[in-house]
Design an enzyme around this catalytic site. Structure first.
Site, mmCIF file in Angstrom:
data_model
loop_
_atom_site.group_PDB
_atom_site.id
_atom_site.type_symbol
_atom_site.label_atom_id
_atom_site.label_comp_id
_atom_site.label_asym_id
_atom_site.label_seq_id
_atom_site.Cartn_x
_atom_site.Cartn_y
_atom_site.Cartn_z
ATOM 1 N N ASP A 377 -0.780 39.138 38.621
ATOM 2 C CA ASP A 377 -0.921 39.357 40.409
ATOM 3 C C ASP A 377 -1.549 37.767 40.615
ATOM 4 O OD1 ASP A 377 -0.717 40.862 41.886
ATOM 5 O OD2 ASP A 377 -3.017 41.843 41.095
ATOM 6 N N ASP A 568 -5.194 43.943 37.116
ATOM 7 C CA ASP A 568 -6.070 44.754 37.041
ATOM 8 C C ASP A 568 -5.553 45.701 36.365
ATOM 9 O OD1 ASP A 568 -4.123 46.431 38.486
ATOM 10 O OD2 ASP A 568 -5.402 46.532 40.795
ATOM 11 N N ASP A 572 -1.149 48.206 38.578
ATOM 12 C CA ASP A 572 0.174 47.714 38.382
ATOM 13 C C ASP A 572 0.586 48.587 37.059
ATOM 14 O OD1 ASP A 572 1.110 45.447 39.894
ATOM 15 O OD2 ASP A 572 -0.943 44.525 40.060
#
Length: 674
Positions: A377, A568, A572
């Site tokens: 991410d 995180d 996700d």
């Protein structure tokens, strides 16, 4: 959501919910071998190694009987080979029997208890049969030697296992046993478990924080090494979160408790690390199953070595072939494998935790060695997740005035972009206030500041109010807040998420390991491309919803990549579940992160990804070195023993020697630095 994070006996992943075990229970688990070969322990491999050295007595005093036995053996050997003095029966039998019982009483007892339960194919029965057989054929000294050296090997193995677990056990001492609470204007010292939510506690300089909370004091510096692996002091300010396990460095700090003792971030981390030692890797599971099959096979091969030659050898002598069978039993003991392999994984987990990386099991150390693509991410992984003002561009207007007017308006917003502008403006806002503030969803804010109509928002806001602006503004990649005063464009403020200091170097190091890097983000493509270009990411995709991220990861898996996803662990979650390994950045900030991820990097540094991969590879390398060493030596000496070339002396030296070499090799992991 709960990530698949542990293995069943066949090494398959099974669903695991949030950890709920308590610290004391876990501590009991870590010390469950306190009596060495514990009768109640039913390990898969039948090899009950543990710590015998749990009392305050020195190790040599705890093993006085073994040392006395070794002394007797040494005296007998010196008398026989140096002075040609050899005692005759029954004196020889009595002296050797005393030495034998001093060294092997616990082994004989364990063999008896296991045999009584129907478990006869284990090393204790194996050693008991081999040594008692040596006494039967009159090889007293060799029988004693086998038991003495085997027991010494056990002693060293126990010590090595203790050292391997030391870095994990040390975490249990992080949480203090008492805390100073402020009640009715006075202080009293209580057990942390007695403190309620909302109460205020006091932490003196040098004391450890016992509970998670919010800092009430203006500021204080803390050592966070126990949680993040970083010894650099971290200064916290009023209103910021403080976590259990931190050490207060300077002034007396007052903290408002926001989580009970059992619910603190540290408790969850401890539970995770403790559980990790119980989750076996594929290699450990294979060795456990191998030992179950291997041990009975060598028992029957040894028996066949004694019995079968009777039918084929003309000059068959029972005692001679029994001796060969005993040699076969001694050398076939699987100690080196079933001790050094778990020891290697203990060491790997301990080394990782010392470096601020938490693995949820030895299985994930193995997974990290196979990773060929790291998908990550953007926000919170490569960037700090904190918006900051980067640039201010004005058109026929004063820069400070633009910031002051925009900040007065943004004070009425809770959006991170607005907060960044207010923070940047600082004291320049003064008493400036905005009235008639109207939030236009998806566009920005409108209000009146000191009699001027001010608009602050995106370009759609300008279009809505038909305010002209320079065309080049539309080409800016980063988030911008465009400002107009009295229906006239006056400039814009660029807002960007700051890239982490070590992000670019981390990506370079990952590429050096021949691992592909991919970034997936919900942010707009132009921003994603800019970050990717800055840090050197191979491929970057923006404007993605969670389901689109899943599709991208599935595409990579279909191409044959073994994937680690870094994010995180909450937003996700579908991608984390799909990836071979889910890695969470900054596990201290989220309970769900700790429960979802397979690996937690505690200090937010992308460079720790490289450390995690290297620790996994080092661990796996050492484990396989030990497997190959043990198997090669055993095959050679088993062949020599069956042929009547190797004696019990060679057998016990080879067995104990290989075990000790494997253990010393595994212990190397704990001494490594990153």
């Amino acid at each position: 959501m709960s990530k698949e994070c542990c293995n069943n006996e066949d090494g398959q992943k099974v669903k695991s919910g949030p950890t709920t075990g308590k610290n004391k229970l876990a501590e009991k688990d870590l010390h469950s071998h306190k009596n060495g070969h514990d009768e109640g322990n039913k390990e898969d491999d039948g090899h009950d190694h543990g710590s015998k050295e749990t009392s305050d007595k020195p190790a040599w005093l705890q093993h006085w009987n073994l040392l006395v036995s070794l002394l007797i053996l040494a005296v007998l050997l010196v008398l026989e080979y140096a002075f040609d003095v050899k005692f005759k029966n029954p004196l020889s039998f009595i002296i050797n029997a005393i030495a034998y019982l001093l060294a092997g009483w616990s082994v004989l007892g364990m063999a008896f208890r296991k045999a009584k339960r129907g478990d006869i194919f284990n090393e204790f029965v194996l050693m008991s049969v081999a040594t008692l057989g040596a006494f039967y054929i009159g090889e007293y000294t060799e029988g004693v030697a086998v038991m003495v050296f085997y027991s010494i090997g056990e002693w060293f193995q126990d010590s090595a296992v203790n050292k391997a677990k030391a870095s994990i056990k040390a975490l249990l001492d992080i949480r203090p046993d008492e805390v100073t609470v402020i009640r009715n204007g006075t202080t009293e010292v209580l057990d942390p478990s007695e403190i309620q939510l909302g109460e205020n506690i006091q932490i003196k300089p040098g004391e450890k924080v016992a509970l998670d909370g919010e800092l009430l004091s203006e500021s204080s510096s803390f050592n966070t090494a126990a949680l993040t692996g970083e010894s650099k002091p971290d200064t916290k300010y009023k209103g910021e979160q403080i976590f259990a396990g931190m050490i207060n460095l300077n002034t007396v700090a007052e903290v408002k408790v926001t989580a009970l003792f059992k619910d603190s971030k540290l408790s969850k981390i401890l539970e995770m690390v403790q559980d990790a030692t119980a989750r076996k890797s594929q290699t450990q599971l294979f060795i456990s199953r191998f030992a179950k099959v291997y041990t009975p096979i060598v028992f029957f091969l040894a028996l066949a070595l004694v019995v079968v030659p009777y039918f084929f050898v003309d000059s068959y002598v029972f005692n001679e072939w029994l001796y060969r069978g005993l040699v076969f039993l001694v050398i076939s003991c699987p100690c080196a494998l079933v001790v050094s392999i778990p020891l290697g994984y203990f060491g790997g987990i301990g080394l990782a935790s010392k470096n601020g990386i938490l693995f949820k099991g030895g299985n994930f150390l193995d997974v990290m060695t196979k990773v060929t693509a790291i998908v990550m991410d953007k926000t919170g992984t490569l960037t700090k997740g904190v918006f900051k003002v980067q640039e201010i561009v004005v058109q026929d207007f004063d820069e400070k005035e633009l910031v002051r007017l925009a900040a007065a308006l943004e004070k009425n917003s809770t959006h991170p972009v607005g907060e960044a502008i207010v923070k940047y403006a600082g004291n320049t806002i003064g008493n400036t206030t905005a009235t008639g503030v109207e939030e236009i969803a998806g566009h920005g804010l409108k209000g009146t500041v000191e009699g001027k109509e001010v608009l602050a928002g995106n370009l759609k806001l300008m279009k809505k109010f038909q305010i002209a602006y320079p065309v080049e503004v539309e080409k800016i990649a980063y988030t911008i807040v465009v400002v107009s005063v009295n229906n006239k464009y006056v400039g814009y403020i660029t807002i960007a998420d700051e890239i982490k200091e070590d992000a670019a170097q981390a990506i370079k190091d990952i590429h050096d390991l021949n691992i592909k890097t991919v970034m997936l983000s919900g942010d707009k493509q132009a921003v994603v491309d800019e970050v990717a270009k800055h840090v050197g990411i191979d491929a970057a995709y923006g404007d993605l919803l969670p389901e689109a991220k899943v599709e991208k990861v599935q595409e990579l898996k279909n191409q044959g990549f073994h994937i680690a996803f870094v994010g995180d662990g909450v937003n996700d979650a579908p991608v984390v579940a799909l990836a071979d390994a889910g890695i969470a950045m900054g596990g201290l900030g989220s309970d769900a992160t700790i429960e979802t991820a397979d690996v937690v990097i505690q200090n937010d540094q992308p460079s720790k990804l490289v450390s995690a991969i290297k620790i996994g590879k080092i661990t796996r390398s050492i484990v396989w070195q030990n497997i190959i060493l043990a198997m090669v030596v055993k095959v050679i000496v088993l062949s020599l023993g069956a042929g009547g070339i190797a004696t019990l002396w060679e057998a016990v030296i080879a067995d104990v020697g290989v075990a000790l070499l494997a253990i010393l090799n595994a212990v190397r992991i704990q001494r490594m630095n990153f």
